[in-house]
Structures are given as C-alpha cells and as structure tokens.
Design a protein around this motif. Structure first.
Motif, short mmCIF file in Angstrom:
data_model
loop_
_atom_site.label_atom_id
_atom_site.label_comp_id
_atom_site.label_asym_id
_atom_site.label_seq_id
_atom_site.Cartn_x
_atom_site.Cartn_y
_atom_site.Cartn_z
N ASN A 24 0.84 -1.20 0.00
CA ASN A 24 0.00 0.00 0.00
C ASN A 24 0.87 1.25 0.00
OD1 ASN A 24 -1.96 -2.15 1.22
ND2 ASN A 24 -3.23 -0.42 0.61
N VAL A 25 0.57 2.15 -0.92
CA VAL A 25 1.36 3.38 -1.07
C VAL A 25 0.48 4.59 -0.76
CG1 VAL A 25 2.92 2.33 -2.73
CG2 VAL A 25 0.88 3.51 -3.56
N ILE A 26 1.10 5.58 -0.12
CA ILE A 26 0.39 6.79 0.28
C ILE A 26 1.04 8.03 -0.32
CG2 ILE A 26 -0.40 8.17 2.26
CD1 ILE A 26 -0.14 5.58 3.96
N THR A 27 2.37 8.02 -0.37
CA THR A 27 3.14 9.15 -0.88
C THR A 27 3.99 8.70 -2.06
OG1 THR A 27 5.09 8.72 0.48
CG2 THR A 27 3.31 10.01 1.50
N LEU A 28 4.59 9.66 -2.74
CA LEU A 28 5.50 9.31 -3.83
C LEU A 28 6.70 8.55 -3.29
CD1 LEU A 28 6.28 9.43 -6.79
CD2 LEU A 28 7.22 11.73 -6.40
N GLU A 29 7.12 8.86 -2.06
CA GLU A 29 8.23 8.12 -1.46
C GLU A 29 7.88 6.64 -1.31
OE1 GLU A 29 9.19 12.19 -1.07
OE2 GLU A 29 7.36 11.17 -0.42
N HIS A 30 6.63 6.34 -0.94
CA HIS A 30 6.19 4.94 -0.89
C HIS A 30 6.35 4.28 -2.27
CE1 HIS A 30 4.07 6.08 2.86
NE2 HIS A 30 3.97 4.78 3.12
N VAL A 31 5.86 4.94 -3.29
CA VAL A 31 5.91 4.38 -4.65
C VAL A 31 7.35 4.11 -5.06
CG1 VAL A 31 5.47 4.87 -7.09
CG2 VAL A 31 3.76 5.49 -5.35
N GLU A 32 8.22 5.09 -4.87
CA GLU A 32 9.62 4.94 -5.27
C GLU A 32 10.29 3.82 -4.48
OE1 GLU A 32 10.54 9.58 -6.52
OE2 GLU A 32 10.75 8.95 -4.43
N ALA A 33 9.98 3.73 -3.18
CA ALA A 33 10.59 2.69 -2.35
C ALA A 33 10.14 1.30 -2.77
CB ALA A 33 10.25 2.94 -0.88
N GLY A 37 12.77 -1.38 -4.09
CA GLY A 37 12.93 -2.66 -3.39
C GLY A 37 12.65 -3.85 -4.29
N ALA A 38 11.62 -3.73 -5.12
CA ALA A 38 11.29 -4.83 -6.04
C ALA A 38 12.40 -5.03 -7.06
CB ALA A 38 9.96 -4.54 -6.74
N GLU A 39 12.98 -3.93 -7.54
CA GLU A 39 14.10 -4.04 -8.47
C GLU A 39 15.29 -4.72 -7.81
OE1 GLU A 39 13.75 -0.36 -11.63
OE2 GLU A 39 14.65 0.05 -9.67
N HIS A 40 15.57 -4.35 -6.57
CA HIS A 40 16.69 -4.96 -5.85
C HIS A 40 16.48 -6.47 -5.71
CE1 HIS A 40 20.14 -5.05 -3.13
NE2 HIS A 40 19.44 -5.87 -2.37
N ALA A 41 15.23 -6.87 -5.44
CA ALA A 41 14.91 -8.29 -5.28
C ALA A 41 14.76 -8.99 -6.63
CB ALA A 41 13.63 -8.45 -4.46
N GLY A 42 14.53 -8.22 -7.68
CA GLY A 42 14.34 -8.81 -9.01
C GLY A 42 13.02 -9.54 -9.15
N VAL A 43 11.96 -9.02 -8.53
CA VAL A 43 10.66 -9.69 -8.56
C VAL A 43 9.57 -8.68 -8.91
CG1 VAL A 43 11.39 -11.40 -6.86
CG2 VAL A 43 10.22 -9.33 -6.09
N PRO A 44 8.44 -9.15 -9.45
CA PRO A 44 7.32 -8.25 -9.73
C PRO A 44 6.64 -7.80 -8.44
CG PRO A 44 6.69 -10.50 -10.19
CD PRO A 44 8.15 -10.53 -9.87
N VAL A 45 5.83 -6.76 -8.55
CA VAL A 45 5.20 -6.20 -7.35
C VAL A 45 3.88 -5.56 -7.74
CG1 VAL A 45 6.22 -3.89 -7.57
CG2 VAL A 45 5.78 -4.84 -5.28
N ILE A 46 3.00 -5.43 -6.75
CA ILE A 46 1.73 -4.71 -6.94
C ILE A 46 1.73 -3.47 -6.06
CG2 ILE A 46 -0.78 -4.81 -6.69
CD1 ILE A 46 -0.61 -7.83 -7.18
N LEU A 47 1.46 -2.33 -6.68
CA LEU A 47 1.28 -1.07 -5.96
C LEU A 47 -0.20 -0.91 -5.65
CD1 LEU A 47 3.45 1.04 -8.40
CD2 LEU A 47 4.07 0.63 -6.01
N GLN A 48 -0.52 -0.68 -4.39
CA GLN A 48 -1.92 -0.58 -3.99
C GLN A 48 -2.23 0.82 -3.47
OE1 GLN A 48 -3.17 -5.06 -2.85
NE2 GLN A 48 -2.71 -3.79 -1.09
N ILE A 49 -3.32 1.37 -3.95
CA ILE A 49 -3.83 2.65 -3.44
C ILE A 49 -5.18 2.37 -2.80
CG2 ILE A 49 -4.55 4.99 -4.04
CD1 ILE A 49 -2.71 4.83 -6.48
N SER A 50 -5.29 2.61 -1.51
CA SER A 50 -6.53 2.32 -0.80
C SER A 50 -7.47 3.51 -0.83
CB SER A 50 -6.24 1.95 0.66
OG SER A 50 -5.84 3.10 1.38
N GLU A 51 -8.72 3.24 -0.52
CA GLU A 51 -9.69 4.33 -0.41
C GLU A 51 -9.27 5.32 0.66
OE1 GLU A 51 -14.31 4.61 0.91
OE2 GLU A 51 -13.92 3.47 -0.92
N ASN A 52 -8.68 4.84 1.76
CA ASN A 52 -8.18 5.74 2.80
C ASN A 52 -7.08 6.64 2.26
OD1 ASN A 52 -9.92 4.90 4.80
ND2 ASN A 52 -8.51 3.39 5.65
#
Length: 304
Positions: A24-33, A37-52
């Motif tokens: 779950n991401v709230i700020t641009l820093e969340h998105v970038e992190a 992190g996913a690039e460092h691990a070499g794996v796919p990832v899902i970015l989630q934006i909640s209603e909150n």
C-alpha cells in the motif's frame, strides 16, 4: 516498463506456488521505495492505493495513480496497480481511469447476502471494463474506525464451504480470507490457522489473498504462501520503516529543514523492507512439514 495486469502476476505466482507482494502506497516516497525494493529483489510487485489513501489525497485517486504509473514505466521489474479496500461505488468506477487492473471491494463488514450482492455487482462491472475483482469473506480486523475482534474467534474466520459458494456466486477473481491476521499491527506476533488455510485452498478455485501481513513473522509468511496464499498485502510495515527513518533523521539533526534530508532515510528503509518481503513471498523457502514451524520470538517489523 509499462504497468502490467495484476491478473497475469497472480496467475504466474499461483503456477509456481509462490505469491506476489502487494504494498500500500500513500506518498510518492512509498511508490519509489516499493519499485526500488522490487528491483533490488528482481521480482514483480503490486502497488496498492486504498480508499483511505485516496481520502488523504483529498479524494482524487489520479495524482498518486499517475505518479505510480510514471514511476513504474521507468522500473526494471513488472508492476501492477490495484485499488484497495473500496467501499465507495463512485471510486470503484474510477479504477480503470486511474490505470488500475484490479480492485478490492470492501464489503465484508456487511451481512453475507449484502456482501455477496455488492461483490457480484462490482465483478460484473469490472469484467466489462477488463479489471479483476478481489473480495473479502470473514473479518480481518484492525482498520481504523472499525471494531477489532479476536482474529481467531470462530465468527471472524472464513468458512471454507461459504467461501466456495461465495466465490462461485459472486464471480470474483480473488478472495481475501480471515485466517488469523489483523490490519495495522506494529509487532510481528500474529499466528495463522494453517489447517483452515489448507481447507480454503482446497475448496476455493481463485487466488487467495492475505490482508494484515505486516503482523506476521517471516516463517508465518512462508507457511502462508506454501499453504495457498497468492497475494500478500503489506502496508503498516512500510509506514513503520518510513516513520522510524524520519524520526531518526529529525532527532539526529534538530536544525534540518530540507524535507529531502529527512525523507531520504525513510524511503531507503522502506525500500529495504520491500526487497526482503517481496523476495520472501515470491518464491519462499521450503516450510517445515507441519506448515507452521516452531514457536519463535516476536520479530521487529522491517525498518522498525
């Protein structure tokens, strides 16, 4: 690379008996992190934006969603965008506009028939617009403003036969289940009912989702994925990492005013947490034969 569909990531994860970490991401820093992190691990990832998170961003999902889309386009790993814990039908119908390929309908707080009706209607709309739908059955407590029952109380848990019937009748593509986790935990002390999870995995034909994963020790996460969880939702662990890094920077330098100087450490801490957790669930190591492993001391949250 451009955003990919969550459906493809989850289908591939299920085939390899692994999972995809969804942060779950709230700020641009969340998105970038998350992407770092996913690039460092070499794996796919899902970015989630909640209603909150949308509410915090003054009710408009597009600024954060478009920032996530732009950041993902420069990432070296596949990333999908998901709209999480949606109760507002108007927001649900903005999912495609925001670039999301999946949406989670938050209706488990309603009586069973109302939850079913809401999820069935959402699934019909989503399918017509090329989106996957995630629903929830059972009570995963801990969300702000909601009661937080004992996650191991029988009334809170997801019944396998009800889950099978619910999935078939609603037409949803993934199901979040209540097997002992809780939202917003800042300590890693939760324990899952792995026998219940095994029964759910046998009866439910769609990918299973685990909410409240920040409260689980790593051996519990491994056992959950090996037991049939395909999507692992993580939010609080990132917020702990961010806050810990920011607090350390501000305490260490009381004269600092440039936000880049105190946000950078928090972003790096989040990226480290993402790398470890995303890699762990992507292809977890073999779990002990009993599926849960020996009792262990509580683990700190990543970055905490």
């Amino acid at each position: 690379m451009p955003l990919v569909d969550a459906a493809g990531l989850l289908t591939a994860a299920r085939a390899r008996r692994g999972a995809v970490a969804a942060f779950n991401v709230i700020t641009l820093e969340h998105v970038e992190a998350v992407l770092e992190g996913a690039e460092h691990a070499g794996v796919p990832v899902i970015l989630q934006i909640s209603e909150n998170a949308v509410r915090y961003r003054r009710g408009d999902p597009l600024p954060l969603a478009r920032a996530a889309t732009a950041a993902a386009s420069a990432a070296a790993v596949p990333a999908a965008l998901h709209l999480d814990h949606v109760r507002d039908p108007a927001l649900l119908r903005r999912a495609a506009e925001a670039g999301c390929s999946s949406v989670m309908v938050d209706a488990a707080h309603l009586p069973y028939r109302e939850n079913l009706a809401a999820c069935a209607a959402a699934a019909r709309w989503a399918r017509a617009n090329g989106l996957w739908t995630e629903a929830e059955l059972g009570v995963v407590g801990g969300k702000a403003g909601s009661p937080s029952p004992d996650p191991h109380h029988p009334a809170a848990r997801t019944d396998p036969e009800a889950a099978r019937s619910f999935t078939a009748a609603s037409g949803v593509d993934a199901l979040a289940v209540a097997v002992g986790s809780r939202h917003a935990m800042t300590t890693r002390t939760a324990a899952l009912d792995h026998r219940l999870l095994a029964r759910l995995a046998q009866r439910v034909p769609v990918p299973l989702v685990l909410h409240g994963s920040s409260g689980l020790p790593e051996h519990e996460l491994v056992a959950a994925v090996r037991g049939g969880i395909t999507k692992v939702n993580i939010g609080t662990a990132l917020n702990v990492a961010l806050t810990t890094g920011v607090r350390a920077a501000l305490v260490g330098d009381t004269e600092v005013v440039d936000p880049r100087r105190w946000l950078a450490g928090g972003r790096s801490a989040m990226a480290a947490a993402v790398a470890r957790l995303a890699a762990l669930v992507h292809h977890p190591p073999a779990a002990p034969e009993d599926g849960a492993g020996p009792a262990r001391a509580a683990e700190p949250l990543p970055g905490g």
